[in-house]
Design a protein around this motif. Structure first.
Motif, PDB file in Angstrom:
ATOM      1  N   ASP A 101       0.499  -1.108   0.310  1.00 58.42           N
ATOM      2  CA  ASP A 101      -0.138   0.304  -0.172  1.00 58.42           C
ATOM      3  C   ASP A 101       0.358   1.110  -0.128  1.00 58.42           C
ATOM      4  O   ASP A 101       1.601   1.489   0.821  1.00 58.42           O
ATOM      5  CB  ASP A 101      -0.766   0.030   1.300  1.00 58.42           C
ATOM      6  N   VAL A 157      -2.707  -3.728   0.336  1.00 58.37           N
ATOM      7  CA  VAL A 157      -3.848  -3.616  -0.243  1.00 58.37           C
ATOM      8  C   VAL A 157      -3.858  -4.902  -1.428  1.00 58.37           C
ATOM      9  O   VAL A 157      -3.788  -4.847  -1.524  1.00 58.37           O
ATOM     10  CB  VAL A 157      -4.663  -2.317  -1.442  1.00 58.37           C
ATOM     11  N   MET A 207      -8.783  -5.613   3.400  1.00 56.24           N
ATOM     12  CA  MET A 207      -9.457  -4.704   2.590  1.00 56.24           C
ATOM     13  C   MET A 207      -8.938  -3.329   3.748  1.00 56.24           C
ATOM     14  O   MET A 207      -9.607  -3.221   4.734  1.00 56.24           O
ATOM     15  CB  MET A 207     -10.850  -4.747   2.488  1.00 56.24           C
ATOM     16  N   ASN A 208      -8.824  -2.242   2.939  1.00 54.98           N
ATOM     17  CA  ASN A 208      -9.115  -0.488   3.106  1.00 54.98           C
ATOM     18  C   ASN A 208     -10.445  -0.316   3.108  1.00 54.98           C
ATOM     19  O   ASN A 208     -10.866  -0.887   2.305  1.00 54.98           O
ATOM     20  CB  ASN A 208      -8.928  -0.004   2.595  1.00 54.98           C
ATOM     21  N   HIS A 209     -10.638   0.629   4.878  1.00 56.79           N
ATOM     22  CA  HIS A 209     -12.419   0.829   4.955  1.00 56.79           C
ATOM     23  C   HIS A 209     -12.677   2.341   3.653  1.00 56.79           C
ATOM     24  O   HIS A 209     -11.426   2.846   3.470  1.00 56.79           O
ATOM     25  CB  HIS A 209     -12.282   1.743   6.128  1.00 56.79           C
ATOM     26  N   ASN A 210     -13.198   1.764   3.220  1.00 60.25           N
ATOM     27  CA  ASN A 210     -14.272   3.032   2.317  1.00 60.25           C
ATOM     28  C   ASN A 210     -15.042   3.362   2.258  1.00 60.25           C
ATOM     29  O   ASN A 210     -16.058   2.933   1.849  1.00 60.25           O
ATOM     30  CB  ASN A 210     -13.581   2.728   0.621  1.00 60.25           C
ATOM     31  N   PRO A 231     -17.226   2.195  -1.656  1.00 62.76           N
ATOM     32  CA  PRO A 231     -16.790   1.078  -1.441  1.00 62.76           C
ATOM     33  C   PRO A 231     -16.794  -0.484  -2.579  1.00 62.76           C
ATOM     34  O   PRO A 231     -17.667   0.112  -3.163  1.00 62.76           O
ATOM     35  CB  PRO A 231     -17.823  -0.411  -0.557  1.00 62.76           C
ATOM     36  N   GLU A 250      -9.055  -1.102  -6.718  1.00 67.41           N
ATOM     37  CA  GLU A 250      -8.570  -1.650  -5.559  1.00 67.41           C
ATOM     38  C   GLU A 250      -9.834  -2.582  -4.582  1.00 67.41           C
ATOM     39  O   GLU A 250     -11.237  -2.027  -5.184  1.00 67.41           O
ATOM     40  CB  GLU A 250      -8.276  -0.740  -4.499  1.00 67.41           C
ATOM     41  N   THR A 297     -11.882  -2.387  -1.425  1.00 64.76           N
ATOM     42  CA  THR A 297     -12.349  -2.422  -0.139  1.00 64.76           C
ATOM     43  C   THR A 297     -13.733  -2.039   0.090  1.00 64.76           C
ATOM     44  O   THR A 297     -14.450  -2.904  -0.523  1.00 64.76           O
ATOM     45  CB  THR A 297     -12.068  -0.627  -0.813  1.00 64.76           C
TER      46      THR A 297
END
Length: 306
Positions: free
Chosen positions: A32, A41, A217-220, A224, A250, A252
């Motif tokens: 990332d 990521v 996973m990244n937060h969005n 998302p 990505e 998310t």
């Protein structure tokens, strides 16, 4: 990441489920560029179609039941569930290639200096961090309470491991010997992994678990690309792709499940999220977060007798 995907695929009970993970190399994990802690990521490798469902198989969902049934669960019965999970992660980490969970453990970030769980131990060597914390009285009190509990749980866990390792659970003695006891630094790392990554499932029953792949996973909150629900139908955790994803896009998720049900987020919501996850969506604790990044990435040698 190829190892993690292969592990997930190998543990799927049907060929159709295995193909969802392996067809065209569904996903990949890369460094990332925005991460200060060496995190990674998840990206679509060759493009993913809307409504595709990726199943994390039951064998790879690390539930509280699995932890409680392990040697760690037997030795530490009665302790806080977060402590059980944390020591289990350390135990499996020490087992190395013998651990079924190695593909998952290998993708967990090792650097936790971004996370508030480390801040009190670092403020003596990082003046900007100490100054920023002094201006956040509520956060400071929360961290003091967390650290007091963490150290008490560590002491209790190590005492129980020592007692059982020399009596009825010899496997613990092989992993946590007198010359290599459980260390506070590794316990704190594992505790950080648990509090920032564990999920509470509600169907078909309430159970705490850790979810390989999903928790990378990244937060969005705004846009998302995947969706999940707090359910384990037939033991599977299902990740659904929300729209067509091009190669390199990505994956998310919205960790807050669509927002705060009771209205605008409060100061206590921000505090709770920051202490747990190490980030907030608002500008709360911005000075503390900036100051924390000034600390060198190398930690001092672990002290076994803390």
């Amino acid at each position: 990441m190829d190892v993690l995907v292969a592990w997930l695929a190998d543990n799927c009970p049907s060929e159709k489920q295995r193909e969802l993970w392996t067809r065209d190399g569904a996903v990949e994990m890369v460094a990332d560029p925005a991460s200060e802690c060496g995190d990674r990521v998840l990206r679509a490798k060759a493009g993913l179609k809307r409504n595709l469902r990726l199943p994390v198989p039951p064998a790879c969902v690390l539930t509280l039941d699995i932890v409680e049934a392990s040697d760690i669960g037997k030795a530490l019965r009665g302790l806080d569930r977060y402590t059980l999970f944390a020591v289990f992660l350390v135990y499996e980490q020490r087992r190395g290639a013998a651990s079924f969970w190695k593909p998952y453990l290998d993708v967990l970030p090792r650097d936790i200096l971004f996370h508030p769980i480390t801040f009190l131990d670092r403020q003596d060597t990082c003046a900007p961090l100490a100054a920023a914390l002094a201006n956040e009285k509520l956060l400071l009190r929360a961290l003091e309470s967390q650290q007091e509990k963490l150290r008490a749980e560590f002491d209790h866990a190590r005492a129980l491991i020592t007692m059982h390792a020399t009596t009825d659970i010899p496997a613990l003695g092989e992993c946590f010997s007198q010359s290599a006891p459980l260390l506070y630094e590794e316990f704190r790392w594992a505790s950080c992994m648990v509090i920032s990554r564990a999920f509470n499932m509600v169907e078909p029953r309430k159970v705490m678990c850790m979810l390989p792949f999903a928790d990378s996973m990244n937060h969005n909150a705004a846009d998302p690309t995947v969706q999940w629900r707090p359910r384990l139908p037939k033991g599977f955790f299902v990740v659904t792709i929300l729209r067509d994803l091009s190669p390199g896009e990505e994956l998310t998720a919205n960790y807050h499940g669509g927002g705060h049900a009771d209205g605008p987020r409060t100061q206590m919501d921000d505090l709770r999220n920051y202490v747990m996850y190490g980030f907030v969506e608002s500008n709360a604790f911005a000075d503390v977060q900036q100051a924390a990044l000034l600390q060198p990435s190398a930690e001092p040698d672990a002290k076994p007798d803390m």
